[in-house]
Design a protein around this motif. Structure first.
Motif, PDB file in Angstrom:
ATOM      1  N   TRP A  99      -7.768   1.223   4.648  1.00  0.00           N
ATOM      2  CA  TRP A  99      -6.371   0.806   4.534  1.00  0.00           C
ATOM      3  C   TRP A  99      -5.838   0.183   5.818  1.00  0.00           C
ATOM      4  O   TRP A  99      -4.651  -0.165   5.895  1.00  0.00           O
ATOM      5  CB  TRP A  99      -5.514   2.015   4.146  1.00  0.00           C
ATOM      6  N   ARG A 148       2.179   1.972  -3.434  1.00  0.00           N
ATOM      7  CA  ARG A 148       1.106   2.477  -4.287  1.00  0.00           C
ATOM      8  C   ARG A 148       0.874   3.968  -4.031  1.00  0.00           C
ATOM      9  O   ARG A 148       0.794   4.766  -4.971  1.00  0.00           O
ATOM     10  CB  ARG A 148      -0.172   1.678  -4.022  1.00  0.00           C
ATOM     11  N   ASN A 208       0.818  -1.209   0.000  1.00  0.00           N
ATOM     12  CA  ASN A 208       0.000   0.000   0.000  1.00  0.00           C
ATOM     13  C   ASN A 208       0.856   1.265   0.000  1.00  0.00           C
ATOM     14  O   ASN A 208       0.527   2.258  -0.658  1.00  0.00           O
ATOM     15  CB  ASN A 208      -0.937  -0.001   1.209  1.00  0.00           C
ATOM     16  N   LYS A 235      -3.137  -3.339  -4.246  1.00  0.00           N
ATOM     17  CA  LYS A 235      -3.609  -2.695  -3.033  1.00  0.00           C
ATOM     18  C   LYS A 235      -4.312  -3.714  -2.159  1.00  0.00           C
ATOM     19  O   LYS A 235      -4.915  -4.673  -2.649  1.00  0.00           O
ATOM     20  CB  LYS A 235      -4.541  -1.532  -3.353  1.00  0.00           C
ATOM     21  N   GLU A 294      -6.990  -3.827   1.045  1.00  0.00           N
ATOM     22  CA  GLU A 294      -7.946  -3.027   1.809  1.00  0.00           C
ATOM     23  C   GLU A 294      -8.822  -3.931   2.680  1.00  0.00           C
ATOM     24  O   GLU A 294      -8.882  -5.142   2.476  1.00  0.00           O
ATOM     25  CB  GLU A 294      -8.833  -2.212   0.869  1.00  0.00           C
TER      26      GLU A 294
END
Length: 276
Positions: free
Chosen positions: A138, A16, A13, A209, A211
């Motif tokens: 997140w 990103r 993350n 990602k 999440e």
């Protein structure tokens, strides 16, 4: 897809978000020139619900490039501190603060993981702890987040959270009218998605990602168990981007067509710490 939490979730993350900082700085979505000229990115309902911040200290967790953080300073907060795990984002926020002529005593930014905030920020407590939209997804452990927040709220102070409503996460992307996902899913959602909400055309490298979905009840319970009193929970039928293809831009926000039943697309809450 839903999967067990991978060991590299934080690094994936961070890479990103690091990559997208320059894209966001150049984007129309953030419109830095308008911000420099005085445009306020805070939402009307946030300003109304937080109230007068004059003379108060404010900590913004997961602040990204700091536009919301610095806006609270413009609204009169005596001291704002922003924290984000992306060093490029924090560097950008510091540059913006300097451009606005703010001193480090007025506005400062810290690069650290949100779970480490209590040890990373310059003060032990704040009148207001603020978390803006698109932050909680997140984080894998919402109870740990709530305990971190509660430790940073000064006696008589409060947390203010504005967030996308998790109900929207279970609906189909095209119309937002069909249930396609599990509202109570606890596993991580892992996806390879190029670009992002602020720039959909520039090629990107770090697209993975990780999440998590946090039902509203889980957030409320975590804050209460951490010792905060929930003062209100408000649900909103508007959102900040075209989450579903059927949404319409009306009065500066995205909403379902007027002939469709409404559902909550965002929520906000305030949770206070009692005076010692």
């Amino acid at each position: 897809m839903y999967s067990p939490t991978p060991s590299d979730w934080r690094e994936a993350n961070r890479k990103r978000w690091d990559e997208r900082v320059p894209l966001h700085l150049a984007s129309d979505y953030y419109d830095l020139e308008a911000f420099r000229s005085g445009k306020d990115p805070l939402r009307d309902f946030e300003l109304a619900e937080v109230g007068d911040v004059t003379g108060r200290s404010l900590l913004h967790l997961q602040c990204h490039i700091g536009l919301d953080t610095l806006s609270w300073c413009r609204h009169g907060a005596s001291r704002v501190v922003g924290l984000d795990f992306s060093e490029p984002a924090v560097d950008a926020a510091r540059d913006l603060a300097a451009e606005l002529g703010l001193t480090a005593d007025q506005a400062s930014f810290v690069a650290a993981d949100v779970y480490d905030a209590a040890d990373a920020v310059p003060d032990t407590s704040y009148d207001i702890v603020y978390t803006g939209v698109g932050a909680l997804c997140w984080l894998p452990d919402i109870q740990r987040w709530a305990e971190t927040v509660a430790a940073l709220v000064a006696p008589g102070g409060f947390l203010y959270l504005a967030e996308f409503h998790p109900l929207a996460d279970i609906l189909d992307d095209e119309t937002g009218s069909r249930i396609e996902y599990d509202y109570f899913a606890r596993d991580a959602w892992i996806e390879e998605t190029p670009g992002g909400y602020a720039d959909t055309t520039t090629p990107t490298v770090h697209n993975r990602k990780v999440e998590w979905q946090h039902p509203v009840g889980e957030v409320i319970t975590a804050l209460a168990s951490a010792g905060l009193r929930v003062d209100f929970l408000h649900e909103h039928d508007t959102t900040l981007f075209e989450r579903f293809g059927s949404l319409e831009l009306r009065d500066g926000a995205y909403q379902f067509p007027v002939d469709r039943p409404r559902i909550p697309l965002m929520y906000s809450l305030k949770a206070s710490r009692a005076v010692a």
